[in-house]
Design a protein around this motif. Structure first.
Motif, PDB file in Angstrom:
ATOM      1  N   MET A   1       0.845  -1.177   0.000  1.00 46.77           N
ATOM      2  CA  MET A   1       0.000   0.000   0.000  1.00 46.77           C
ATOM      3  C   MET A   1       0.888   1.237   0.000  1.00 46.77           C
ATOM      4  SD  MET A   1      -2.911   1.138   2.756  1.00 46.77           S
ATOM      5  CE  MET A   1      -1.791   1.106   4.126  1.00 46.77           C
ATOM      6  N   MET A   2       0.518   2.178  -0.848  1.00 48.33           N
ATOM      7  CA  MET A   2       1.270   3.412  -0.961  1.00 48.33           C
ATOM      8  C   MET A   2       0.968   4.318   0.231  1.00 48.33           C
ATOM      9  SD  MET A   2       1.357   5.470  -4.462  1.00 48.33           S
ATOM     10  CE  MET A   2       1.407   7.223  -4.297  1.00 48.33           C
ATOM     11  N   PRO A   3       1.993   4.847   0.892  1.00 48.56           N
ATOM     12  CA  PRO A   3       1.721   5.739   2.020  1.00 48.56           C
ATOM     13  C   PRO A   3       1.059   7.034   1.542  1.00 48.56           C
ATOM     14  CG  PRO A   3       4.070   5.642   1.568  1.00 48.56           C
ATOM     15  CD  PRO A   3       3.406   4.662   0.655  1.00 48.56           C
ATOM     16  N   VAL A   4       0.204   7.565   2.352  1.00 48.75           N
ATOM     17  CA  VAL A   4      -0.488   8.800   2.014  1.00 48.75           C
ATOM     18  C   VAL A   4       0.172   9.944   2.767  1.00 48.75           C
ATOM     19  CG1 VAL A   4      -2.697  10.028   2.148  1.00 48.75           C
ATOM     20  CG2 VAL A   4      -2.655   7.587   1.620  1.00 48.75           C
ATOM     21  N   THR A   5       0.483  10.999   2.029  1.00 50.39           N
ATOM     22  CA  THR A   5       0.952  12.229   2.656  1.00 50.39           C
ATOM     23  C   THR A   5      -0.017  13.326   2.247  1.00 50.39           C
ATOM     24  OG1 THR A   5       2.411  12.800   0.808  1.00 50.39           O
ATOM     25  CG2 THR A   5       3.379  11.532   2.617  1.00 50.39           C
ATOM     26  N   ARG A   6       0.041  14.419   2.929  1.00 44.47           N
ATOM     27  CA  ARG A   6      -0.861  15.511   2.603  1.00 44.47           C
ATOM     28  C   ARG A   6      -0.142  16.838   2.770  1.00 44.47           C
ATOM     29  NH1 ARG A   6      -2.733  18.080   7.260  1.00 44.47           N
ATOM     30  NH2 ARG A   6      -2.359  16.924   9.168  1.00 44.47           N
ATOM     31  N   ASP A   7      -0.611  17.800   2.039  1.00 40.69           N
ATOM     32  CA  ASP A   7      -0.184  19.167   2.217  1.00 40.69           C
ATOM     33  C   ASP A   7      -0.637  19.576   3.612  1.00 40.69           C
ATOM     34  OD1 ASP A   7      -0.919  22.167   2.142  1.00 40.69           O
ATOM     35  OD2 ASP A   7       0.313  21.896   0.352  1.00 40.69           O
ATOM     36  N   PRO A   8       0.159  20.341   4.346  1.00 40.32           N
ATOM     37  CA  PRO A   8      -0.257  20.720   5.710  1.00 40.32           C
ATOM     38  C   PRO A   8      -1.614  21.437   5.760  1.00 40.32           C
ATOM     39  CG  PRO A   8       2.038  21.308   5.341  1.00 40.32           C
ATOM     40  CD  PRO A   8       1.494  20.841   4.023  1.00 40.32           C
ATOM     41  N   ASP A   9      -2.024  22.068   4.655  1.00 43.18           N
ATOM     42  CA  ASP A   9      -3.314  22.768   4.626  1.00 43.18           C
ATOM     43  C   ASP A   9      -4.482  21.847   4.307  1.00 43.18           C
ATOM     44  OD1 ASP A   9      -2.067  25.192   5.190  1.00 43.18           O
ATOM     45  OD2 ASP A   9      -1.700  25.593   3.067  1.00 43.18           O
TER      46      ASP A   9
ATOM     47  N   GLY B   1      -1.581   9.410   9.423  1.00 44.88           N
ATOM     48  CA  GLY B   1      -1.457   8.322  10.388  1.00 44.88           C
ATOM     49  C   GLY B   1      -1.943   6.994   9.859  1.00 44.88           C
ATOM     50  N   ASP B   2      -1.646   5.945  10.568  1.00 40.10           N
ATOM     51  CA  ASP B   2      -2.046   4.604  10.182  1.00 40.10           C
ATOM     52  C   ASP B   2      -3.455   4.281  10.667  1.00 40.10           C
ATOM     53  OD1 ASP B   2       0.325   4.048   8.916  1.00 40.10           O
ATOM     54  OD2 ASP B   2       1.282   3.355  10.754  1.00 40.10           O
ATOM     55  N   LYS B   3      -4.265   5.293  10.859  1.00 38.73           N
ATOM     56  CA  LYS B   3      -5.629   5.108  11.346  1.00 38.73           C
ATOM     57  C   LYS B   3      -6.384   4.189  10.376  1.00 38.73           C
ATOM     58  CE  LYS B   3      -9.013   8.119  13.359  1.00 38.73           C
ATOM     59  NZ  LYS B   3      -9.485   9.478  13.478  1.00 38.73           N
ATOM     60  N   GLN B   4      -6.897   3.100  10.870  1.00 38.28           N
ATOM     61  CA  GLN B   4      -7.609   2.115  10.055  1.00 38.28           C
ATOM     62  C   GLN B   4      -9.114   2.291  10.234  1.00 38.28           C
ATOM     63  OE1 GLN B   4      -6.224  -0.506   8.172  1.00 38.28           O
ATOM     64  NE2 GLN B   4      -4.209   0.342   8.505  1.00 38.28           N
ATOM     65  N   ALA B   5      -9.833   1.893   9.210  1.00 37.22           N
ATOM     66  CA  ALA B   5     -11.297   1.908   9.327  1.00 37.22           C
ATOM     67  C   ALA B   5     -11.708   0.826  10.334  1.00 37.22           C
ATOM     68  CB  ALA B   5     -11.922   1.614   7.976  1.00 37.22           C
ATOM     69  N   THR B   6     -12.762   1.080  11.051  1.00 39.20           N
ATOM     70  CA  THR B   6     -13.261   0.050  11.959  1.00 39.20           C
ATOM     71  C   THR B   6     -14.065  -0.952  11.153  1.00 39.20           C
ATOM     72  OG1 THR B   6     -15.214   1.367  12.420  1.00 39.20           O
ATOM     73  CG2 THR B   6     -13.351   1.594  13.938  1.00 39.20           C
ATOM     74  N   GLY B   7     -14.087  -2.159  11.583  1.00 35.78           N
ATOM     75  CA  GLY B   7     -14.827  -3.201  10.885  1.00 35.78           C
ATOM     76  C   GLY B   7     -13.940  -4.003   9.968  1.00 35.78           C
ATOM     77  N   GLU B   8     -14.545  -4.864   9.188  1.00 37.83           N
ATOM     78  CA  GLU B   8     -13.835  -5.774   8.305  1.00 37.83           C
ATOM     79  C   GLU B   8     -13.482  -5.072   7.000  1.00 37.83           C
ATOM     80  OE1 GLU B   8     -11.858  -9.015   7.373  1.00 37.83           O
ATOM     81  OE2 GLU B   8     -12.960  -8.818   9.240  1.00 37.83           O
ATOM     82  N   CYS B   9     -12.217  -5.133   6.619  1.00 42.70           N
ATOM     83  CA  CYS B   9     -11.762  -4.473   5.397  1.00 42.70           C
ATOM     84  C   CYS B   9     -11.313  -5.444   4.337  1.00 42.70           C
ATOM     85  CB  CYS B   9     -10.609  -3.515   5.713  1.00 42.70           C
ATOM     86  SG  CYS B   9     -11.089  -2.069   6.651  1.00 42.70           S
TER      87      CYS B   9
ATOM     88  N   ALA C   1     -16.483   5.300  -6.650  1.00 38.91           N
ATOM     89  CA  ALA C   1     -17.574   6.027  -7.303  1.00 38.91           C
ATOM     90  C   ALA C   1     -18.884   5.824  -6.548  1.00 38.91           C
ATOM     91  CB  ALA C   1     -17.708   5.568  -8.753  1.00 38.91           C
ATOM     92  N   ASN C   2     -19.149   4.596  -6.120  1.00 38.26           N
ATOM     93  CA  ASN C   2     -20.382   4.330  -5.373  1.00 38.26           C
ATOM     94  C   ASN C   2     -20.375   5.012  -4.018  1.00 38.26           C
ATOM     95  OD1 ASN C   2     -22.372   2.516  -6.789  1.00 38.26           O
ATOM     96  ND2 ASN C   2     -20.438   1.509  -7.250  1.00 38.26           N
ATOM     97  N   MET C   3     -19.205   5.094  -3.381  1.00 35.18           N
ATOM     98  CA  MET C   3     -19.115   5.810  -2.103  1.00 35.18           C
ATOM     99  C   MET C   3     -19.381   7.295  -2.321  1.00 35.18           C
ATOM    100  SD  MET C   3     -16.047   3.750  -0.091  1.00 35.18           S
ATOM    101  CE  MET C   3     -15.163   5.225   0.090  1.00 35.18           C
ATOM    102  N   LEU C   4     -18.877   7.865  -3.424  1.00 36.17           N
ATOM    103  CA  LEU C   4     -19.125   9.272  -3.733  1.00 36.17           C
ATOM    104  C   LEU C   4     -20.624   9.513  -3.952  1.00 36.17           C
ATOM    105  CD1 LEU C   4     -18.231  12.152  -4.353  1.00 36.17           C
ATOM    106  CD2 LEU C   4     -17.769  11.398  -6.703  1.00 36.17           C
TER     107      LEU C   4
ATOM    108  N   MET D   1      -9.210   8.854   3.708  1.00 32.21           N
ATOM    109  CA  MET D   1      -8.592   8.320   2.490  1.00 32.21           C
ATOM    110  C   MET D   1      -7.619   7.193   2.820  1.00 32.21           C
ATOM    111  SD  MET D   1      -7.931  11.868   0.401  1.00 32.21           S
ATOM    112  CE  MET D   1      -6.871  11.077  -0.798  1.00 32.21           C
ATOM    113  N   GLN D   2      -6.844   7.357   3.875  1.00 32.28           N
ATOM    114  CA  GLN D   2      -5.891   6.317   4.293  1.00 32.28           C
ATOM    115  C   GLN D   2      -6.629   5.050   4.707  1.00 32.28           C
ATOM    116  OE1 GLN D   2      -2.792   6.126   3.923  1.00 32.28           O
ATOM    117  NE2 GLN D   2      -1.983   4.683   5.380  1.00 32.28           N
ATOM    118  N   ALA D   3      -7.741   5.198   5.414  1.00 37.06           N
ATOM    119  CA  ALA D   3      -8.520   4.032   5.834  1.00 37.06           C
ATOM    120  C   ALA D   3      -9.073   3.297   4.614  1.00 37.06           C
ATOM    121  CB  ALA D   3      -9.660   4.462   6.764  1.00 37.06           C
ATOM    122  N   PHE D   4      -9.563   4.043   3.630  1.00 36.99           N
ATOM    123  CA  PHE D   4     -10.058   3.406   2.408  1.00 36.99           C
ATOM    124  C   PHE D   4      -8.913   2.723   1.668  1.00 36.99           C
ATOM    125  CE2 PHE D   4     -11.133   3.299  -2.112  1.00 36.99           C
ATOM    126  CZ  PHE D   4     -12.282   2.529  -2.051  1.00 36.99           C
ATOM    127  N   ASN D   5      -7.752   3.368   1.601  1.00 35.63           N
ATOM    128  CA  ASN D   5      -6.586   2.749   0.949  1.00 35.63           C
ATOM    129  C   ASN D   5      -6.233   1.423   1.615  1.00 35.63           C
ATOM    130  OD1 ASN D   5      -6.311   4.772  -0.916  1.00 35.63           O
ATOM    131  ND2 ASN D   5      -4.609   5.775   0.094  1.00 35.63           N
TER     132      ASN D   5
END
Length: 99
Positions: free
Chosen positions: A1-9, A90-98, A38-41, A18-22
């Motif tokens: 899995m590719m790490p996610v970074t973000r602009d500080p803003d 962060g490595d914050k994961q979605a709760t539940g089964e992924c 797309a369905n989530m959107l 986004m990280q949890a979905f990844n």
């Protein structure tokens, strides 16, 4: 899995979602990931419109508005290079089964 970074803003809450979905999407067929995204959107647009007391036409208008900027956002993300000021998400994961 590719790490996610973000602009500080960029909002941390959105980056964490986004990280949890990844994390959930890691290892799945890329077309399936695209279709799930797309369905989530679509579901999120409906949820947002309903929770704001708005109707179907407002939801369609929001979808049209978001679609109008899609090409620009794809181009920006495609060409974006990591910057020294980027913040690791962060490595914050979605709760539940992924799986």
């Amino acid at each position: 899995m590719m790490p996610v970074t973000r602009d500080p803003d960029f909002p941390a809450e959105i980056a964490n979602l986004m990280q949890a979905f990844n994390a959930c999407a890691d290892g799945h067929n890329s077309l399936h990931v695209l279709e799930a995204s797309a369905n989530m959107l679509i579901a999120a647009i409906g949820t947002h419109a309903r929770s704001s007391g708005r109707g179907r036409e407002d939801a369609i208008g929001l979808a049209r508005h978001l679609a109008g900027g899609l090409e620009r956002h794809v181009a920006y993300q495609w060409d974006r290079e990591a910057k020294a000021a980027d913040v690791a998400v962060g490595d914050k994961q979605a709760t539940g089964e992924c799986s």
